[in-house]
Design a protein around this motif. Sequence first.
Motif, PDB file in Angstrom:
ATOM      1  N   LEU A  99       0.839  -1.188   0.000  1.00  0.00           N
ATOM      2  CA  LEU A  99       0.000   0.000   0.000  1.00  0.00           C
ATOM      3  C   LEU A  99       0.873   1.236   0.000  1.00  0.00           C
ATOM      4  N   HIS A 100       0.353   2.303  -0.567  1.00  0.00           N
ATOM      5  CA  HIS A 100       1.183   3.481  -0.756  1.00  0.00           C
ATOM      6  C   HIS A 100       0.308   4.697  -0.943  1.00  0.00           C
ATOM      7  N   ARG A 101       0.940   5.839  -1.156  1.00  0.00           N
ATOM      8  CA  ARG A 101       0.214   7.069  -1.385  1.00  0.00           C
ATOM      9  C   ARG A 101       0.208   7.361  -2.886  1.00  0.00           C
ATOM     10  N   PRO A 102      -0.888   7.099  -3.592  1.00  0.00           N
ATOM     11  CA  PRO A 102      -0.889   7.231  -5.039  1.00  0.00           C
ATOM     12  C   PRO A 102      -1.374   8.584  -5.529  1.00  0.00           C
ATOM     13  N   ARG A 103      -1.344   9.621  -4.699  1.00  0.00           N
ATOM     14  CA  ARG A 103      -2.011  10.855  -5.046  1.00  0.00           C
ATOM     15  C   ARG A 103      -1.546  11.476  -6.349  1.00  0.00           C
ATOM     16  N   ALA A 104      -0.236  11.612  -6.556  1.00  0.00           N
ATOM     17  CA  ALA A 104       0.208  12.352  -7.729  1.00  0.00           C
ATOM     18  C   ALA A 104      -0.236  11.674  -9.017  1.00  0.00           C
ATOM     19  N   ARG A 105      -0.145  10.333  -9.061  1.00  0.00           N
ATOM     20  CA  ARG A 105      -0.576   9.617 -10.244  1.00  0.00           C
ATOM     21  C   ARG A 105      -2.060   9.818 -10.483  1.00  0.00           C
ATOM     22  N   LEU A 106      -2.847   9.701  -9.421  1.00  0.00           N
ATOM     23  CA  LEU A 106      -4.292   9.781  -9.566  1.00  0.00           C
ATOM     24  C   LEU A 106      -4.755  11.188  -9.887  1.00  0.00           C
ATOM     25  N   ARG A 107      -4.024  12.186  -9.416  1.00  0.00           N
ATOM     26  CA  ARG A 107      -4.375  13.562  -9.737  1.00  0.00           C
ATOM     27  C   ARG A 107      -4.384  13.782 -11.235  1.00  0.00           C
ATOM     28  N   ALA A 108      -3.335  13.256 -11.898  1.00  0.00           N
ATOM     29  CA  ALA A 108      -3.226  13.486 -13.326  1.00  0.00           C
ATOM     30  C   ALA A 108      -4.418  12.897 -14.070  1.00  0.00           C
ATOM     31  N   LEU A 109      -4.896  11.730 -13.609  1.00  0.00           N
ATOM     32  CA  LEU A 109      -6.025  11.084 -14.263  1.00  0.00           C
ATOM     33  C   LEU A 109      -7.325  11.827 -14.021  1.00  0.00           C
TER      34      LEU A 109
ATOM     35  N   GLY B  62       2.393  20.702  -7.009  1.00  0.00           N
ATOM     36  CA  GLY B  62       3.221  19.519  -7.147  1.00  0.00           C
ATOM     37  C   GLY B  62       3.417  19.141  -8.595  1.00  0.00           C
ATOM     38  N   ALA B  63       4.155  18.065  -8.818  1.00  0.00           N
ATOM     39  CA  ALA B  63       4.575  17.690 -10.165  1.00  0.00           C
ATOM     40  C   ALA B  63       3.502  16.979 -10.970  1.00  0.00           C
ATOM     41  N   TRP B  64       2.230  16.971 -10.469  1.00  0.00           N
ATOM     42  CA  TRP B  64       1.151  16.581 -11.383  1.00  0.00           C
ATOM     43  C   TRP B  64       1.040  17.616 -12.504  1.00  0.00           C
ATOM     44  N   GLU B  65       1.542  18.847 -12.244  1.00  0.00           N
ATOM     45  CA  GLU B  65       1.793  19.816 -13.320  1.00  0.00           C
ATOM     46  C   GLU B  65       3.239  19.588 -13.743  1.00  0.00           C
ATOM     47  N   ALA B  66       3.431  18.660 -14.684  1.00  0.00           N
ATOM     48  CA  ALA B  66       4.762  18.117 -14.951  1.00  0.00           C
ATOM     49  C   ALA B  66       5.774  19.165 -15.387  1.00  0.00           C
ATOM     50  N   LYS B  67       5.327  20.186 -16.087  1.00  0.00           N
ATOM     51  CA  LYS B  67       6.263  21.197 -16.592  1.00  0.00           C
ATOM     52  C   LYS B  67       6.369  22.411 -15.673  1.00  0.00           C
ATOM     53  N   GLY B  68       5.773  22.321 -14.499  1.00  0.00           N
ATOM     54  CA  GLY B  68       5.827  23.421 -13.553  1.00  0.00           C
ATOM     55  C   GLY B  68       4.720  24.426 -13.808  1.00  0.00           C
ATOM     56  N   PRO B  69       4.847  25.632 -13.271  1.00  0.00           N
ATOM     57  CA  PRO B  69       6.038  26.161 -12.610  1.00  0.00           C
ATOM     58  C   PRO B  69       6.269  25.536 -11.243  1.00  0.00           C
ATOM     59  N   THR B  70       7.544  25.481 -10.851  1.00  0.00           N
ATOM     60  CA  THR B  70       7.863  24.995  -9.519  1.00  0.00           C
ATOM     61  C   THR B  70       7.252  25.922  -8.477  1.00  0.00           C
ATOM     62  N   ALA B  71       6.750  25.329  -7.417  1.00  0.00           N
ATOM     63  CA  ALA B  71       6.113  26.103  -6.359  1.00  0.00           C
ATOM     64  C   ALA B  71       6.116  25.267  -5.086  1.00  0.00           C
ATOM     65  N   PRO B  72       6.232  25.899  -3.921  1.00  0.00           N
ATOM     66  CA  PRO B  72       6.239  25.148  -2.670  1.00  0.00           C
ATOM     67  C   PRO B  72       4.877  24.512  -2.416  1.00  0.00           C
ATOM     68  N   HIS B  73       4.877  23.257  -1.998  1.00  0.00           N
ATOM     69  CA  HIS B  73       3.591  22.559  -1.839  1.00  0.00           C
ATOM     70  C   HIS B  73       2.868  22.957  -0.565  1.00  0.00           C
ATOM     71  N   SER B  74       3.564  23.604   0.384  1.00  0.00           N
ATOM     72  CA  SER B  74       2.915  23.970   1.644  1.00  0.00           C
ATOM     73  C   SER B  74       3.302  25.389   2.072  1.00  0.00           C
TER      74      SER B  74
ATOM     75  N   TYR C 161       7.081  15.634   4.362  1.00  0.00           N
ATOM     76  CA  TYR C 161       7.593  15.166   3.078  1.00  0.00           C
ATOM     77  C   TYR C 161       7.728  16.369   2.152  1.00  0.00           C
ATOM     78  N   GLY C 162       8.377  16.153   1.015  1.00  0.00           N
ATOM     79  CA  GLY C 162       8.492  17.200   0.007  1.00  0.00           C
ATOM     80  C   GLY C 162       7.898  16.754  -1.305  1.00  0.00           C
ATOM     81  N   ARG C 163       7.637  17.742  -2.157  1.00  0.00           N
ATOM     82  CA  ARG C 163       7.213  17.480  -3.537  1.00  0.00           C
ATOM     83  C   ARG C 163       8.209  18.144  -4.475  1.00  0.00           C
ATOM     84  N   GLY C 164       8.508  17.445  -5.587  1.00  0.00           N
ATOM     85  CA  GLY C 164       9.581  17.971  -6.416  1.00  0.00           C
ATOM     86  C   GLY C 164       9.482  17.659  -7.893  1.00  0.00           C
ATOM     87  N   TRP C 165      10.248  18.447  -8.652  1.00  0.00           N
ATOM     88  CA  TRP C 165      10.352  18.335 -10.113  1.00  0.00           C
ATOM     89  C   TRP C 165      11.805  18.061 -10.500  1.00  0.00           C
ATOM     90  N   THR C 166      12.002  17.633 -11.737  1.00  0.00           N
ATOM     91  CA  THR C 166      13.340  17.501 -12.304  1.00  0.00           C
ATOM     92  C   THR C 166      13.400  18.286 -13.606  1.00  0.00           C
TER      93      THR C 166
END
Length: 423
Positions: A4-14, A273-285, A324-329
């Motif tokens: 079991l895990h936290r699937p939020r970012a994947r599910l957000r995109a869908l 968060g990186a569900w917006e894959a191309k950003g812009p980068t922004a602090p999640h909290s 935790y943190g959220r991040g982009w590459t």
Amino acid sequence: MFKLHRPRARLRALAAAACTAALGATLLGVAGMSPAGAAPAAQPAATPAAAEAVPTAAGDKVIGYFTNWGTYDRNYHVKNIETSGSADKLTHINYAFGNVTGGKCTIGDSYADYEKAYTADQSVDGVADTWDQPLRGNFNQLRKLKKLHPDLKILWSFGGWTWSGGFGQAAQNPAAFAKSCRDLVEDPRWADVFDGIDIDWEYPNACGLTCDTSGRDAYGNLLGELRKSFGTDLVTSAITADGSDGGKIDAVDYAGAAKHLDWYLPMTYDFFGAWEAKGPTAPHSPLTSYPGVPTEGFNSDAAISKLKSLGIPPEKLLLGIGFYGRGWTGVTQSEPGGSATGAAAGTYEAGIEDYRVLKNSCPATGKVAGTAYAHCGTDWWSYDTPETIGTKMDYKNEQGLGGTFFWELSGDTGNGELIKAIR
């Protein structure tokens, strides 16, 4: 066995496109889990007399979420709460999650919850489970933890990001739902473990993983029946922190529902968060807004201010912290607002990583809006540090809030750096 895990970012995109079309809302909230396990036959429990909530003293609550799936790939157990020193600093634990199916509260993961046999070295008190004992798993370990810390209260949290889809059906018969929850939480096998219930509905009359259409008053009606069933036991709820105009806070009568609750837990994290894959980068909290923030109203102060403006007493509001943190590459800009190529690699899921890892792998390089960010190589992360948590605690005190909660215990260091900063 399910992992079991936290699937939020994947599910957000869908879900994002459907939700935007339906309500024009961005997805926010606390992470959920993958379904596993079936509900055992609930045993009847006495229903106490109806009573309104009696809040504890304002300001001193420290509530940590403990996930039942942490016993799998995270290898995080109730014993870790004790050995890290966190148990001494907690006032409450929210056990996540129970499921909501068929209009009822149901077991989330029977193996992790009450079947897993703990060896002596894994057990809170150093005593191994036996094959014939009536209760094992996390529930028995939590019972042992409460014996060591008699003032510690534990609530069973139901719903979460993945399992909130059943609340709409539950709201069609809130009295039956409330009775099912009471029967399950007060099952004789573990009735002494839990001191109440936490409802994490993402989101009433708005979009979460699915779009809920149960109506503006459904949430309050459901909580009212829970209060009747649970009497003077704790009844709390994790809620949206979308402080934007016309956002999720506006979709529900949170002020009217507050009378049924001991407190609210506005999920003041996961704003970006990186569900917006191309950003812009922004602090999640972010604690406050800042120049260039992608969406106005997506910050802790906006949510708290809006909820207070509705007439909700500040002592019934807790400030949320993400461990935790959220991040982009693919990021070249150190400050927030840079472009990216996708989600940064994470231990369990792309775009998300625990503080205990990030503090060493990508140390903070700057601060913005009361939180921290880090640019290392082409990765860009945002997360809270002990220093920024101190700033948020100052804010909590200035606002007269009832306390602090965080998601979730396994993200902290082995010696509890972040919870020490809260306490």
